[in-house]
Design a protein around this motif. Structure first.
Motif, short mmCIF file in Angstrom:
data_model
loop_
_atom_site.label_atom_id
_atom_site.label_comp_id
_atom_site.label_asym_id
_atom_site.label_seq_id
_atom_site.Cartn_x
_atom_site.Cartn_y
_atom_site.Cartn_z
N MET A 275 0.80 -1.19 -0.12
CA MET A 275 0.24 0.10 -0.29
C MET A 275 0.72 1.49 -0.10
SD MET A 275 -3.02 -1.25 2.91
CE MET A 275 -4.12 0.29 2.52
N PRO A 276 0.18 2.70 -0.17
CA PRO A 276 1.25 3.31 0.03
C PRO A 276 1.33 3.96 0.83
CG PRO A 276 -0.96 3.67 -2.12
CD PRO A 276 -0.57 2.34 -1.37
N ARG A 277 2.40 4.76 1.62
CA ARG A 277 2.63 4.90 2.88
C ARG A 277 1.46 5.26 3.53
NH1 ARG A 277 7.74 8.14 4.93
NH2 ARG A 277 7.58 7.88 7.14
N ARG A 278 0.68 6.67 3.53
CA ARG A 278 -0.37 7.53 3.67
C ARG A 278 -0.88 6.09 4.70
NH1 ARG A 278 -4.77 11.94 2.94
NH2 ARG A 278 -4.75 9.83 1.33
N GLU A 279 -1.69 5.12 3.41
CA GLU A 279 -2.91 4.41 3.14
C GLU A 279 -1.71 3.52 4.58
OE1 GLU A 279 -1.83 5.77 0.43
OE2 GLU A 279 -3.75 5.81 -0.30
N ARG A 280 -0.45 3.05 4.50
CA ARG A 280 0.32 1.96 4.90
C ARG A 280 0.00 1.74 6.56
NH1 ARG A 280 3.76 1.24 2.61
NH2 ARG A 280 5.29 2.52 3.29
N GLU A 281 0.24 3.39 7.21
CA GLU A 281 0.11 4.09 8.50
C GLU A 281 -0.97 4.07 9.05
OE1 GLU A 281 3.57 4.30 10.16
OE2 GLU A 281 3.81 3.49 8.32
N ALA A 282 -1.76 4.18 8.35
CA ALA A 282 -3.65 4.46 8.53
C ALA A 282 -3.97 2.89 9.08
CB ALA A 282 -4.28 4.80 7.75
N MET A 283 -3.69 2.22 7.95
CA MET A 283 -3.97 0.95 8.53
C MET A 283 -3.32 0.16 9.46
SD MET A 283 -6.38 -0.63 6.81
CE MET A 283 -5.94 -2.02 7.47
N PHE A 284 -2.22 0.25 9.89
CA PHE A 284 -1.54 -0.30 11.06
C PHE A 284 -1.49 0.56 12.64
CE2 PHE A 284 2.36 -0.91 13.79
CZ PHE A 284 3.12 -2.17 13.84
N ALA A 285 -1.79 2.09 11.80
CA ALA A 285 -2.63 2.34 13.50
C ALA A 285 -3.84 1.63 13.65
CB ALA A 285 -3.01 3.97 13.06
N ILE A 286 -4.50 1.40 13.25
CA ILE A 286 -5.71 0.05 13.15
C ILE A 286 -6.06 -0.84 13.19
CG2 ILE A 286 -7.65 -0.53 11.95
CD1 ILE A 286 -7.94 1.88 10.19
N TYR A 287 -4.44 -1.66 13.20
CA TYR A 287 -4.12 -2.84 13.96
C TYR A 287 -3.45 -2.53 14.88
CZ TYR A 287 -1.45 -7.35 14.17
OH TYR A 287 -1.23 -8.68 14.71
N ALA A 288 -2.83 -2.07 14.95
CA ALA A 288 -2.48 -1.08 16.87
C ALA A 288 -3.26 -1.65 17.45
CB ALA A 288 -0.77 -0.95 17.17
#
Length: 288
Positions: free
Chosen positions: A35-48
């Motif tokens: 995923m693009p970085r902004r979307e990737r970081e958002a998904m990781f935040a949701i996972y966290a």
């Protein structure tokens, strides 16, 4: 929602690096890396977020009342976040909420799902309770995720409903023995009775060869949800859909492997090895 409240970067979350290490090599991490970085970081935040509230629910070393209060603290931190006030532990979610319009109700639904495990260990819940649980702990995460994927409202909600339930039912069928070890049994009472099993004791149920029949019915439901999600994805709705396609491919393969192995005791935990995972990643990449 105000973007204020002293947002912390995800890296400031104490568990962030441990979480990254935990998911590295998983299908989730493989999907995020594409995923693009902004979307990737958002998904990781949701996972966290999901990982932290799930750890509260699963921490059998602490009294239930204490764990319930911890979940209430998360509710309060989310309320502060959406009010633009200092958000405590939830502050790291601010960029994702701001950038993708993530809804407070979906985060709260995840907490409500964890609260079901805190209130009492689920043991052979009825069908309606199991479906509510799946909606909260899985489809609510899907509703958050599809907003990050940039999907339109109707197809996003449909994908969250179908793929979320497919993934959660597959997890339930994979983790039977691990869940039983902490006193939980998510197989619905109706299916157990149809198989001739009246007990709701996890160890008793899982030692009974007739559990195979109940599991196969539940697997059929998961397959139907996977098929519905596949039909939706094949319609090419708007959005960055490589990640859900990969999750569907990996988990449907896992379910097929479990069907082949069966659920009668003694069971073995079915896994997708790294070479096969990489092959699925490549196939999904070519089909995007």
């Amino acid at each position: 929602m105000s973007a204020g409240g002293g947002a912390l970067p995800l890296q400031a979350v104490p568990e962030a690096e441990a979480l990254r290490a935990q998911v590295s090599g998983s299908s989730f991490y493989a999907a995020m890396r594409l995923m693009p970085r902004r979307e990737r970081e958002a998904m990781f935040a949701i996972y966290a977020f999901c990982r932290q509230v799930d750890d509260i629910a699963d921490d059998g070393t602490r009294p239930r009342a204490l764990r319930a209060r911890e979940l209430d603290r998360w509710r309060a931190d989310l309320a502060a976040l959406y009010a633009g006030a200092p958000a405590g532990r939830a502050a790291f979610l601010t960029p994702a909420v701001r950038d993708f319009g993530l809804r407070q109700a979906d985060f709260l639904a995840v907490i409500d799902g964890m609260a079901m495990d805190v209130e009492a260990d689920l043991r052979a819940p009825d069908e309606a309770t199991l479906d509510l649980y799946c909606d909260r702990v899985a489809s609510a995460v899907g509703r958050l995720s599809t907003r990050v994927f940039g999907m339109e409202e109707a197809p996003g909600l449909a994908l969250a409903r179908d793929l979320g339930r497919a993934l959660q039912l597959t997890n339930i069928l994979r983790d039977l023995d691990e869940d039983a070890a902490i006193g939980r049994l998510y197989l619905p009472a109706e299916l157990l009775r149809q198989a001739g099993i009246e007990s709701d004791d996890p160890a008793t149920v899982l030692a009974d060869a007739r559990v195979e029949a109940a599991c196969r019915v539940l697997a059929g439901r998961a397959e139907a949800y996977f098929a519905a999600a596949d039909r939706l994805l094949r319609g090419r709705p708007r959005g960055r859909l490589l990640a859900p396609r990969l999750m569907q491919a990996v988990y449907s393969a896992l379910l097929r492997d479990m069907r082949a192995a069966g659920w009668a005791p003694p069971r073995r935990r079915v896994r997708i090895g790294k070479p096969r995972l990489l092959a699925l990643v490549a196939r999904c990449w070519l089909m995007r």
